[in-house]
Design a protein around this motif. Sequence first.
Motif, short mmCIF file in Angstrom:
data_model
loop_
_atom_site.label_atom_id
_atom_site.label_comp_id
_atom_site.label_asym_id
_atom_site.label_seq_id
_atom_site.Cartn_x
_atom_site.Cartn_y
_atom_site.Cartn_z
N ALA A 1 39.13 45.45 30.18
CA ALA A 1 39.52 46.29 31.31
C ALA A 1 39.94 45.43 32.51
O ALA A 1 40.93 45.73 33.18
CB ALA A 1 38.38 47.23 31.70
N THR B 1 33.88 55.32 33.76
CA THR B 1 33.68 55.13 32.32
C THR B 1 33.05 56.36 31.69
O THR B 1 32.06 56.87 32.21
CB THR B 1 32.77 53.91 32.06
N PHE C 1 35.43 51.73 39.12
CA PHE C 1 35.58 52.07 37.70
C PHE C 1 35.17 53.51 37.44
O PHE C 1 34.48 54.14 38.26
CB PHE C 1 34.71 51.14 36.84
N SER D 1 28.19 47.71 31.72
CA SER D 1 29.14 46.59 31.63
C SER D 1 30.25 46.75 32.65
O SER D 1 30.63 45.78 33.32
CB SER D 1 29.75 46.52 30.24
N SER D 2 30.79 47.95 32.78
CA SER D 2 31.89 48.11 33.72
C SER D 2 31.39 48.03 35.16
O SER D 2 32.09 47.53 36.04
CB SER D 2 32.67 49.40 33.46
N ALA E 1 31.08 44.45 35.85
CA ALA E 1 32.42 43.86 35.96
C ALA E 1 33.01 44.09 37.35
O ALA E 1 33.57 43.16 37.96
CB ALA E 1 33.33 44.44 34.89
N THR E 2 32.86 45.30 37.89
CA THR E 2 33.43 45.56 39.22
C THR E 2 32.74 44.70 40.28
O THR E 2 33.38 44.23 41.21
CB THR E 2 33.30 47.05 39.62
N ALA F 1 34.70 45.90 28.86
CA ALA F 1 34.77 45.55 30.29
C ALA F 1 35.68 44.35 30.50
O ALA F 1 36.50 44.34 31.44
CB ALA F 1 33.37 45.27 30.82
N MET G 1 37.39 53.64 29.37
CA MET G 1 36.97 52.94 30.59
C MET G 1 38.19 52.67 31.46
O MET G 1 39.20 52.16 30.98
CB MET G 1 36.31 51.61 30.19
N LEU H 1 39.18 50.66 34.93
CA LEU H 1 38.72 49.72 35.95
C LEU H 1 39.91 49.40 36.86
O LEU H 1 41.00 49.09 36.37
CB LEU H 1 38.18 48.45 35.29
#
Lengths: 289, 162
Positions: free
Chosen positions: B136, B83, B81, B92-93, B96-97, B133, B63, B65
Motif C-alpha cells: 500500500a 482498511t 488509511f 499493519s496499516s 504504516a501510516t 501494508a 486497504m 493508504l
Amino acid sequence: MLSFGRVLPLLAYRSPKMWKIVLRTPLSTFTRKTLTHSVPFQLLQHNITQYQNPPRLSTLCTSNSTQRTRVFRNPKIHFTWNSELLGNSSGFCSSGSPEETSCCWNCKTPRPFLICQSCGSVQPVDHSVDYFMIFGLERKFDIEDGSLEGMYKNWQKKLHPDLVHTKSKEEREYAAEQSARVIDAYTTLRKPLSRAIYLMRLEGVEVDEEQTISEPELLGEIMEIREAVEEATDSQALNKIQSQMEEKLRHWFNSFANAFGSKSFDEALKTIQRMTYYHRVNEEIIKKL
Amino acid sequence: MLRHATKRILGLGLAESRWSAPRFYHERVVDHYNNPRNVGAFDKNDPTVGTGLVGAPACGDVMKLQIKVDEETGKITDACFKTFGCGSAIASSSVATEWVKGKQMEEVLTIKNTEIAKHLSLPPVKLHCSMLAEDAIKAAVKDYEAKRGKPVASTTDKAAEA
C-alpha cells in the motif's frame, strides 16, 4: 442398497421448507425426519444406479488403457482420471498404492464405496474418492439445486458414528472419519464459492492465500461497497446492497463456470477473487442485519 | 465521529473468520486495533495526495493508504488509511501510516513488511497482512509520482511493480 428404496417413498411425501441441516446431529434426526428438500427423482435414480454400480477399480485400470487418461497436476492427488468415463462419473482408478483397499476389510467383497455394499461395514477413507464422487456428481461447477441434500442424508444414515457404537474401535474410527468427510464434502459443494475453489484444487490450482493485488477498478469498487455497508443505517439499505451482491455473484459464477469449462484457470482464479470479495461483503451485511 | 467509524471498521475485523483458533496477539496489535492511528481519507484528486489501494483477495481484505506530500521537499507530511480486513491488516496499516509520516518518499519505499510484522510480532499466517501494508505504501508513492509525472530517483524495481 435397500435403504434407497426406503427413501424414495419419503421423497414423494416431502413437505416444503421444513428441514434444516444441523451438522453433527444425532442419527435419530436423520432417520425420523422425512426428506423434505426437493431432490429431482431422475437425479436420485441416477445416483442410485451409480451406487449399485460402484467404481470397478480393477476393470477400469486394465480395460481402458488405450483410452485417453489425464494425470492430475496436484501431487497430492495420486490417481488418473479416465475422461471417457466422466459421463457417468463413477470411473476412477486407483494408483494402486498398497494401503488403498479395493476389498471390504470385513467380508472381502470387492469395491466397497465408503461402505461395503454387501455387509454394510464402514470402510476407511479413500482419498482418491473426491467430493463429487461421494455425491455421484460429475466434476463440474454447475450442479442442480437439491442434488446434494438427499445423498447427504443417505450417507449419514449409513455412516453416522451413532450407528456403529457397538462395532470395533477401527470401524468406529472409520465411521467418524467418513461421516466427517461427507459433511466436509457437503458443505464444500453446497456453496458455489467453496465449490469453485475445490474444483480448482482438484485441477491442481490452489488459491494463493498470500497474494496481494492492486487492481484499482476492482478494489475501488469493493472499497465503495464496503463503505456503503458501513454507512448503511437501516436494513432496507443493507438488503439492497445484498441483492446487488447476489446479482454480481450470479454473474461471476457464470464467468467461473465458463472459464473453468474452457480450462482458463488464470481467468477462473480472477473470478474467484471477485467472488470472494462480494461474498465478504455479504458476510458483513449479514453481521449487521 | 471518526472514532465511531473506526470502531465500526474494527468490529468487522475481530469477527474475521480467518482468525481461526484463539491466538494471543502482541499488545501492539491490540493497541493499534483498538486505537488505530490516522483513520480517514484525503481527496484523492488533490495533486499533493498519493493513494495506494491494495487487496488480499483470498481473505477479501481491502486497504487504502494515502499520503500527503510536500511538493517542495518531497516529504510526506501526513498519511491516513482505511482498511476493511482483519485485525492484523488494520494494525499493519495503522503502523504504516505512523512510520511514513515525516519521511522522504524514497525512504518509505524501503519499509519492508518484515519490519512491520516484527514490530507487531505477527504470527506467520498473518505475514501477508503486513505485506499488504508494504504494498500500500509503494502504491501510494507510485500514484503520487504518476500524478506529478516524475518518478522518485531511488524507486526500486519492486516498487515499480507495486
